[in-house]
Design an enzyme around this catalytic site. Structure first.
Site, PDB file in Angstrom:
ATOM      1  N   TYR A 165       5.428  23.232 -21.338  1.00 46.37           N
ATOM      2  CA  TYR A 165       4.123  22.691 -21.765  1.00 46.37           C
ATOM      3  C   TYR A 165       4.232  21.664 -22.888  1.00 46.37           C
ATOM      4  CZ  TYR A 165       3.462  27.467 -20.041  1.00 46.37           C
ATOM      5  OH  TYR A 165       3.562  28.629 -19.322  1.00 46.37           O
ATOM      6  N   CYS A 193      22.405  24.857 -20.423  1.00 43.86           N
ATOM      7  CA  CYS A 193      23.022  23.679 -19.809  1.00 43.86           C
ATOM      8  C   CYS A 193      21.970  22.698 -19.300  1.00 43.86           C
ATOM      9  CB  CYS A 193      23.953  24.129 -18.695  1.00 43.86           C
ATOM     10  SG  CYS A 193      25.238  25.202 -19.329  1.00 43.86           S
TER      11      CYS A 193
HETATM   12  N1  LLP Z   1      -7.008  36.654 -18.437  1.00 42.02           N
HETATM   13  C1  LLP Z   1      -6.405  36.096 -17.365  1.00 42.02           C
HETATM   14  C2  LLP Z   1      -6.933  36.323 -16.039  1.00 42.02           C
HETATM   15  C3  LLP Z   1      -5.268  35.282 -17.558  1.00 42.02           C
HETATM   16  O1  LLP Z   1      -4.688  34.733 -16.494  1.00 42.02           O
HETATM   17  C4  LLP Z   1      -4.762  35.109 -18.854  1.00 42.02           C
HETATM   18  C5  LLP Z   1      -3.573  34.278 -19.087  1.00 42.02           C
HETATM   19  C6  LLP Z   1      -5.413  35.740 -19.929  1.00 42.02           C
HETATM   20  C7  LLP Z   1      -6.538  36.498 -19.682  1.00 42.02           C
HETATM   21  C8  LLP Z   1      -4.941  35.623 -21.351  1.00 42.02           C
HETATM   22  O2  LLP Z   1      -4.932  34.329 -21.831  1.00 42.02           O
HETATM   23  P1  LLP Z   1      -4.573  34.075 -23.390  1.00 42.02           P
HETATM   24  O3  LLP Z   1      -5.678  34.701 -24.234  1.00 42.02           O
HETATM   25  O4  LLP Z   1      -3.278  34.728 -23.648  1.00 42.02           O
HETATM   26  O5  LLP Z   1      -4.504  32.614 -23.492  1.00 42.02           O
HETATM   27  N2  LLP Z   1       2.458  30.997 -20.226  1.00 42.02           N
HETATM   28  C9  LLP Z   1       1.406  30.208 -20.829  1.00 42.02           C
HETATM   29  C10 LLP Z   1       0.094  30.920 -20.828  1.00 42.02           C
HETATM   30  C11 LLP Z   1      -0.358  31.352 -19.449  1.00 42.02           C
HETATM   31  C12 LLP Z   1      -1.618  32.151 -19.489  1.00 42.02           C
HETATM   32  C13 LLP Z   1      -1.781  32.903 -18.223  1.00 42.02           C
HETATM   33  N3  LLP Z   1      -2.974  33.679 -18.137  1.00 42.02           N
HETATM   34  C14 LLP Z   1       1.829  29.802 -22.250  1.00 42.02           C
HETATM   35  O6  LLP Z   1       2.900  30.210 -22.681  1.00 42.02           O
HETATM   36  O7  LLP Z   1       1.122  29.068 -22.898  1.00 42.02           O
END
Ligand code: LLP
Length: 436
Positions: A340, A365
């Protein structure tokens, strides 16, 4: 913010002061050391090795509680994918939160934690038959359906009145990174509101005798900064509730509340969210003459991100057009910069020195294995130095991989001067166990 602005204004001190809001609550400098959860980072690194993810339990619990206090009538559901770990799930259960899982694997961790099934919600744009069967077997309270195929499949698998919510794509642009913007049209998540698919999904669920429609869900994205994006989602979702002719008792607005990663980044305006979103909900429901549904929110990052600090050991320093500082971790414990373009602050722990801008890179790598560019570290930074990176509690342990067959780091919980591993360091035996 420029590098010059990061330096103290007098120019005579050589240490940037601790950034507000990025570090776990109560983190402080003690001489040149950094004290997290009552323990010096140098001691934590010596005892548990590096790389190592430190998680402050008090910060996690305080943030979970802050959501419950700000939204006393809402159900607060921890997004388990942000930090999948039975011990963290246990803290959430104790703080009165519910839990969102998005696979049989996350559900297995919830079961290991003894998380009450009546407070578990299952998500995912793909749920395999195994995921659905595991959810039904444990008796999770709600399953959020995300495709017509899933409605048919779940209808056939469920035996009696399984409560479901429907994931809706409301067409709201939350102004976040394209890879984590999930409220806009033309992507894989949810049933489109604009196309009529969401309305059709409501009718299909209602037709299934083994399913009971209890709510609608949307998740507009992650690292969302503006409350206005959620207000817009409320307006659209209540419009759908009013037009569907079915009683909808729950409205789940998902998660996505932003967390600060760099000095000066905004914290999410939780009080403003609570006030404005509840106000929008009441207003829109009155306008459409529908009873206000109970609100659900699903925070992940905003609860755990700033509770986490990753410690790395410097392994090599290379001077070329710029200075590369290579550490003993990298994209296997933090793929977020490559995925990102995420930016991180980095601090050298244990000693000071006149700073200069450097690029911190990992051990993998790939030329793209860069953890942080243009960060200030002492100009004599050398092998053996200890680095600390804040805001690494969310989607770090969760996204970690074994690239280059590097063992994944442990997660060390700290609280009031006591440290204990809640995820142990991976070993070569762990790696070898899978190979046949
Ligand atoms: N609810 C649902 C249905 C979701 O898919 C997600 C996150 C959340 C809640 C929680 O979102 P948060 O409050 O943590 O933003 N890997 C990415 C983030 C992907 C989020 C996926 N879904 C990153 O590292 O930024």
């Amino acid at each position: 913010m420029t590098l010059a602005e990061l330096l103290p204004s007098t120019g005579c001190s050589t240490e940037p002061v601790l950034e507000d809001g990025l570090w776990p609550d109560g983190t402080r400098l003690a001489g040149q050391d950094l004290v997290i959860g009552g323990l010096p980072a140098t001691q934590l690194a010596a005892r548990f090795g590096t790389p190592c993810q430190v998680l402050d339990e008090r910060t996690v619990r305080a943030r979970a509680r802050a959501f419950r206090t700000a939204l006393p009538d809402a159900e607060v559901v921890f997004a388990g994918k942000s930090l999948p770990c039975p011990e963290v799930y246990r803290w959430m259960a104790q703080e009165g939160l519910s839990l969102d899982v998005s696979s049989a694997g996350e559900l297995a961790l919830a079961r290991a934690a003894g998380f009450p099934a009546r407070r578990i919600v299952m998500h995912g744009n793909v749920k395999t038959a195994e995921d659905l069967k595991a959810a039904l077997e444990y008796g999770v309270s709600r399953i959020v359906v995300d495709s017509f195929d899933e409605i048919t499949q779940l209808g056939a698998l469920a035996t009696h009145g399984q409560e479901v919510m429907i994931r809706v794509t409301p067409g709201v642009d939350a102004h976040t990174h394209a890879k984590i913007a999930t409220g806009v049209e033309d992507q894989k998540f949810g049933f489109s509101l604009a196309s009529g698919a969401a309305l059709e999904a409501i009718l299909r669920v209602v037709e299934q005798p083994s399913l009971k429609l209890v709510g609608l869900h949307c998740h507009i994205g992650s690292q969302v900064k503006h409350v206005a994006s959620y207000e817009e989602a409320v307006r659209r979702m209540v419009g759908l509730i009013a037009s569907c002719g079915t009683r909808i008792g729950q409205l789940d607005l998902g998660g996505g509340f932003c967390a600060p990663y760099l000095r000066g980044d905004p914290d999410f305006d939780l009080a403003g969210f609570a006030h404005r979103v509840q106000g929008a909900l009441n207003y829109e429901c009155a306008l459409h003459r529908v009873p206000p549904p109970r609100l659900l929110v699903e925070p992940g990052r905003s609860i755990v991100a700033n509770a986490g600090v990753t410690l790395y050991r410097v392994c090599a320093v290379k001077e070329s057009a710029r200075t590369f500082v290579a550490v003993d971790g990298g994209m296997s414990d933090n793929p977020r910069p490559s995925l990102y373009g995420a930016k991180y602050a980095v601090r050298l722990v244990g000693r000071g020195g006149k700073p200069k801008p450097v690029t911190v890179v990992g051990r993998h790598c790939e030329a793209g294995d860069v953890l942080a560019e243009d960060v200030l570290l002492p100009r004599d930074v050398h092998a053996g130095d200890l680095l600390a990176v804040p805001a690494t509690g969310a989607y770090h342990h969760a996204l970690a991989s074994n690239y280059n067959q590097v063992c994944r780091p442990p997660v060390i919980a700290v609280r009031d001067g006591v440290a204990r591993p809640i995820v142990r360091r991976e070993t070569e035996e762990d790696l070898l166990r899978r190979y046949v």
